[in-house]
Design a protein around this motif. Sequence first.
Motif, mmCIF file in Angstrom:
data_model
loop_
_atom_site.group_PDB
_atom_site.id
_atom_site.type_symbol
_atom_site.label_atom_id
_atom_site.label_comp_id
_atom_site.label_asym_id
_atom_site.label_seq_id
_atom_site.Cartn_x
_atom_site.Cartn_y
_atom_site.Cartn_z
ATOM 1 N N ARG A 1 0.873 -1.178 0.000
ATOM 2 C CA ARG A 1 0.000 0.000 0.000
ATOM 3 C C ARG A 1 0.905 1.220 0.000
ATOM 4 N N ILE A 2 0.552 2.180 -0.811
ATOM 5 C CA ILE A 2 1.360 3.390 -0.848
ATOM 6 C C ILE A 2 0.483 4.615 -0.641
ATOM 7 N N ALA A 3 1.138 5.641 -0.174
ATOM 8 C CA ALA A 3 0.494 6.945 -0.028
ATOM 9 C C ALA A 3 1.528 7.991 -0.427
ATOM 10 N N VAL A 4 1.059 9.061 -0.987
ATOM 11 C CA VAL A 4 1.934 10.168 -1.351
ATOM 12 C C VAL A 4 1.418 11.405 -0.645
ATOM 13 N N ASP A 5 2.295 12.065 0.078
ATOM 14 C CA ASP A 5 1.950 13.328 0.722
ATOM 15 C C ASP A 5 1.987 14.397 -0.366
ATOM 16 N N LEU A 6 0.826 14.708 -0.905
ATOM 17 C CA LEU A 6 0.754 15.648 -2.026
ATOM 18 C C LEU A 6 1.070 17.084 -1.612
ATOM 19 N N ASN A 7 1.068 17.361 -0.320
ATOM 20 C CA ASN A 7 1.509 18.670 0.147
ATOM 21 C C ASN A 7 3.027 18.791 0.090
ATOM 22 N N ARG A 8 3.718 17.658 0.222
ATOM 23 C CA ARG A 8 5.183 17.639 0.138
ATOM 24 C C ARG A 8 5.677 17.500 -1.293
ATOM 25 N N ALA B 1 9.153 3.819 -11.196
ATOM 26 C CA ALA B 1 8.027 2.879 -11.131
ATOM 27 C C ALA B 1 6.873 3.401 -11.992
ATOM 28 N N PRO B 2 7.064 3.423 -13.313
ATOM 29 C CA PRO B 2 6.043 4.003 -14.196
ATOM 30 C C PRO B 2 4.726 3.232 -14.223
ATOM 31 N N GLU B 3 4.738 1.982 -13.770
ATOM 32 C CA GLU B 3 3.500 1.207 -13.719
ATOM 33 C C GLU B 3 2.600 1.665 -12.580
ATOM 34 N N VAL B 4 3.180 2.394 -11.631
ATOM 35 C CA VAL B 4 2.451 2.817 -10.438
ATOM 36 C C VAL B 4 2.224 4.331 -10.420
ATOM 37 N N PHE B 5 3.231 5.092 -10.822
ATOM 38 C CA PHE B 5 3.187 6.557 -10.752
ATOM 39 C C PHE B 5 3.191 7.158 -12.150
ATOM 40 N N ALA B 6 2.475 8.271 -12.312
ATOM 41 C CA ALA B 6 2.484 8.995 -13.586
ATOM 42 C C ALA B 6 2.265 10.471 -13.311
ATOM 43 N N MET B 7 2.979 11.284 -14.039
ATOM 44 C CA MET B 7 2.778 12.728 -13.942
ATOM 45 C C MET B 7 1.681 13.123 -14.916
ATOM 46 N N HIS B 8 0.781 13.962 -14.455
ATOM 47 C CA HIS B 8 -0.289 14.505 -15.285
ATOM 48 C C HIS B 8 -0.018 15.994 -15.385
ATOM 49 N N GLY B 9 0.490 16.408 -16.513
ATOM 50 C CA GLY B 9 0.917 17.795 -16.640
ATOM 51 C C GLY B 9 2.274 17.968 -15.978
ATOM 52 N N ASP B 10 2.568 19.177 -15.565
ATOM 53 C CA ASP B 10 3.866 19.461 -14.964
ATOM 54 C C ASP B 10 3.924 19.178 -13.475
ATOM 55 N N GLU B 11 2.788 19.182 -12.787
ATOM 56 C CA GLU B 11 2.836 19.094 -11.330
ATOM 57 C C GLU B 11 1.946 18.038 -10.698
ATOM 58 N N ALA B 12 0.914 17.557 -11.363
ATOM 59 C CA ALA B 12 -0.036 16.630 -10.750
ATOM 60 C C ALA B 12 0.471 15.188 -10.855
ATOM 61 N N LEU B 13 0.515 14.514 -9.722
ATOM 62 C CA LEU B 13 0.956 13.127 -9.679
ATOM 63 C C LEU B 13 -0.251 12.214 -9.534
ATOM 64 N N LEU B 14 -0.322 11.211 -10.388
ATOM 65 C CA LEU B 14 -1.340 10.171 -10.293
ATOM 66 C C LEU B 14 -0.625 8.898 -9.868
ATOM 67 N N PRO C 1 13.149 13.217 -3.500
ATOM 68 C CA PRO C 1 13.967 14.218 -2.808
ATOM 69 C C PRO C 1 13.300 14.826 -1.569
ATOM 70 N N VAL C 2 11.965 14.789 -1.519
ATOM 71 C CA VAL C 2 11.259 15.384 -0.383
ATOM 72 C C VAL C 2 10.587 14.328 0.491
ATOM 73 N N GLN C 3 10.889 13.055 0.217
ATOM 74 C CA GLN C 3 10.359 11.929 0.989
ATOM 75 C C GLN C 3 8.833 11.969 1.099
ATOM 76 N N ALA C 4 8.176 12.204 -0.042
ATOM 77 C CA ALA C 4 6.712 12.288 -0.076
ATOM 78 C C ALA C 4 6.043 10.932 -0.272
ATOM 79 N N VAL C 5 6.805 9.921 -0.702
ATOM 80 C CA VAL C 5 6.238 8.607 -0.998
ATOM 81 C C VAL C 5 6.394 7.689 0.214
ATOM 82 N N LEU C 6 5.279 7.150 0.672
ATOM 83 C CA LEU C 6 5.286 6.222 1.798
ATOM 84 C C LEU C 6 4.822 4.861 1.312
#
Length: 80
Positions: free
Chosen positions: A3-10, A21-34, A55-60
Amino acid sequence: MPRIAVDLNRCQGYAQCAFLAPEVFAMHGDEALLYDPEPDEGQREKLAQAAAACPVQAVLVDAVDVVNAVDGRAEAVSGR
């Protein structure tokens, strides 16, 4: 299953997670992470690399919210 969580504020949109890990994460535009919050077990090694590379340890990885039965507050608990 991880299970993963991303601190979108960080998250600053560096996209290291999407690169590793492109199968799990994708950028939508310049800043939005899916991302998929419950990826396949086979992605565990890539998820660990992606979390370590952020770099900001946002992925848990394996972090879930558990409600404390005593006082009803939610607490982050590491599953592994």
